[in-house]
Design an enzyme around this catalytic site. Structure first.
Site, PDB file in Angstrom:
ATOM      1  N   LYS A  68       0.803  -1.222   0.000  1.00  0.00           N
ATOM      2  CA  LYS A  68       0.000   0.000   0.000  1.00  0.00           C
ATOM      3  C   LYS A  68       0.840   1.277   0.000  1.00  0.00           C
ATOM      4  O   LYS A  68       0.413   2.302  -0.536  1.00  0.00           O
ATOM      5  CB  LYS A  68      -0.961   0.004   1.191  1.00  0.00           C
ATOM      6  CG  LYS A  68      -2.041  -1.067   1.094  1.00  0.00           C
ATOM      7  CD  LYS A  68      -3.020  -0.973   2.252  1.00  0.00           C
ATOM      8  CE  LYS A  68      -4.093  -2.038   2.164  1.00  0.00           C
ATOM      9  NZ  LYS A  68      -5.113  -1.914   3.225  1.00  0.00           N
ATOM     10  N   ASP A 105     -10.346   2.226   1.671  1.00  0.00           N
ATOM     11  CA  ASP A 105     -10.553   1.718   3.029  1.00  0.00           C
ATOM     12  C   ASP A 105     -11.244   2.757   3.909  1.00  0.00           C
ATOM     13  O   ASP A 105     -12.130   2.426   4.707  1.00  0.00           O
ATOM     14  CB  ASP A 105      -9.213   1.328   3.678  1.00  0.00           C
ATOM     15  CG  ASP A 105      -8.639   0.036   3.137  1.00  0.00           C
ATOM     16  OD1 ASP A 105      -9.432  -0.837   2.718  1.00  0.00           O
ATOM     17  OD2 ASP A 105      -7.410  -0.104   3.130  1.00  0.00           O
ATOM     18  N   GLY A 130      -1.450  -0.061  14.082  1.00  0.00           N
ATOM     19  CA  GLY A 130      -0.840  -0.397  12.798  1.00  0.00           C
ATOM     20  C   GLY A 130      -1.412   0.435  11.669  1.00  0.00           C
ATOM     21  O   GLY A 130      -2.020   1.488  11.870  1.00  0.00           O
ATOM     22  N   ARG A 157       4.716   3.305  19.409  1.00  0.00           N
ATOM     23  CA  ARG A 157       3.395   3.251  18.771  1.00  0.00           C
ATOM     24  C   ARG A 157       2.530   4.433  19.221  1.00  0.00           C
ATOM     25  O   ARG A 157       1.758   4.998  18.437  1.00  0.00           O
ATOM     26  CB  ARG A 157       2.707   1.934  19.111  1.00  0.00           C
ATOM     27  CG  ARG A 157       3.304   0.722  18.439  1.00  0.00           C
ATOM     28  CD  ARG A 157       3.116   0.786  16.949  1.00  0.00           C
ATOM     29  NE  ARG A 157       3.239  -0.526  16.328  1.00  0.00           N
ATOM     30  CZ  ARG A 157       3.150  -0.752  15.025  1.00  0.00           C
ATOM     31  NH1 ARG A 157       2.937   0.255  14.208  1.00  0.00           N
ATOM     32  NH2 ARG A 157       3.265  -1.967  14.530  1.00  0.00           N
TER      33      ARG A 157
END
Length: 275
Positions: A68, A105, A130, A157
């Site tokens: 992607k 998406d 993610g 993260r």
């Protein structure tokens, strides 16, 4: 006789992909008997060569991980939606040879939520950090009027999610994964983690839960989704997302609208049931 038009999904691994089932169902319903849709195992290193050899019969590509982001330098143009999360899952090949990238998406998530009556929320929670979590934040930037809390496993993260929030115009607060049960206090929880990750949280579903959007479609229902539904909460699943983003891909690649949502969903459900 019409010339064949080709489309496919690329990624690695790709054998599990339901995209061929959905797109072929759409072609049947639309009477596009000359259209084909296949799957190809393609990693990042092989992507440039694959793209180079696409001829005029090709109409479009669906992309999954790990392609992607890798595809972006190979395109002539990408949409603002794709640019906002640096991720392209749809490539349309035009008659004049241009390669246009988009991300279905994000609008697919919004369409799946609208289908369950969720058009605006005052706050939301995201489980995980993610690539899908960044798409979730992009979707929430359009419907969440307040704060989004992201539950993550590491400081790195957490920094990433706050960075995406700043970029997308979303107020993101981060919290430790150990406190993830608190996510369910929000009217909307989006779970973006791999299979099994949220199983232990099922016991923490409140008496009157809001809406759960669990992006997994296999295995389905997840333990969390089962517990959520048992409490009477609304559940949006990964197949809902997959179908809605595929509807947008079909419309872009074929130029036919609307794509047959019901037929595509039915085909997807049958394929999953047969596995």
């Amino acid at each position: 006789m019409s010339a064949t038009r080709r489309a496919a999904v690329l990624g690695s691994p790709i054998a599990h992909s339901l995209s061929p089932v959905l797109h072929r169902a759409a072609y049947r319903e639309l009477g596009l008997s000359e259209w084909t849709y296949d799957r190809h195992e393609v990693g990042e290193a092989a992507l440039p060569a694959f793209m180079e050899h696409l001829d005029a019969t090709w109409a479009g590509l669906s992309l999954t991980m790990p392609l992607k982001r890798a595809v972006i330098p190979l395109l002539d143009e990408i949409s603002a939606t794709a640019a906002s999360v640096e991720a392209v899952n749809t490539v349309v090949l035009t008659a004049d040879g241009r390669r246009l990238g988009d991300n279905t998406d994000i609008p697919g998530m919004l369409a799946a939520l609208r289908e369950r009556g969720v058009r605006q929320v005052e706050r939301a929670s995201v489980l995980g950090a993610g690539a899908t979590a960044s798409s979730a934040l992009a979707a929430l930037s359009r419907i969440c009027t307040g704060e989004v809390t992201a539950y993550v496993r590491s400081r790195a993260r957490a920094d990433e999610m706050r960075g995406w929030g700043e970029r997308l115009g979303v107020t993101v607060r981060t919290a430790a994964w150990e406190d993830a049960a608190a996510a369910f206090e929000a009217p909307l929880t989006i779970a973006t983690t791999p299979a099994g990750t949220t199983d232990a949280l099922a016991a923490a579903v409140p008496e009157r839960p809001g809406t759960l959007f669990d992006v997994l479609y296999e295995p389905w229902p997840t333990t969390l989704a089962t517990a959520w539904a048992a409490r009477g909460g609304a559940v949006v699943g990964g197949l809902d997302l997959l179908v809605h983003q595929a509807v947008l891909q079909v419309e872009q690649m074929t130029g036919r609208s609307p794509a047959p949502l019901a037929a595509m969903r039915t085909a997807g459900e049958a394929a999953l049931a047969a596995r």
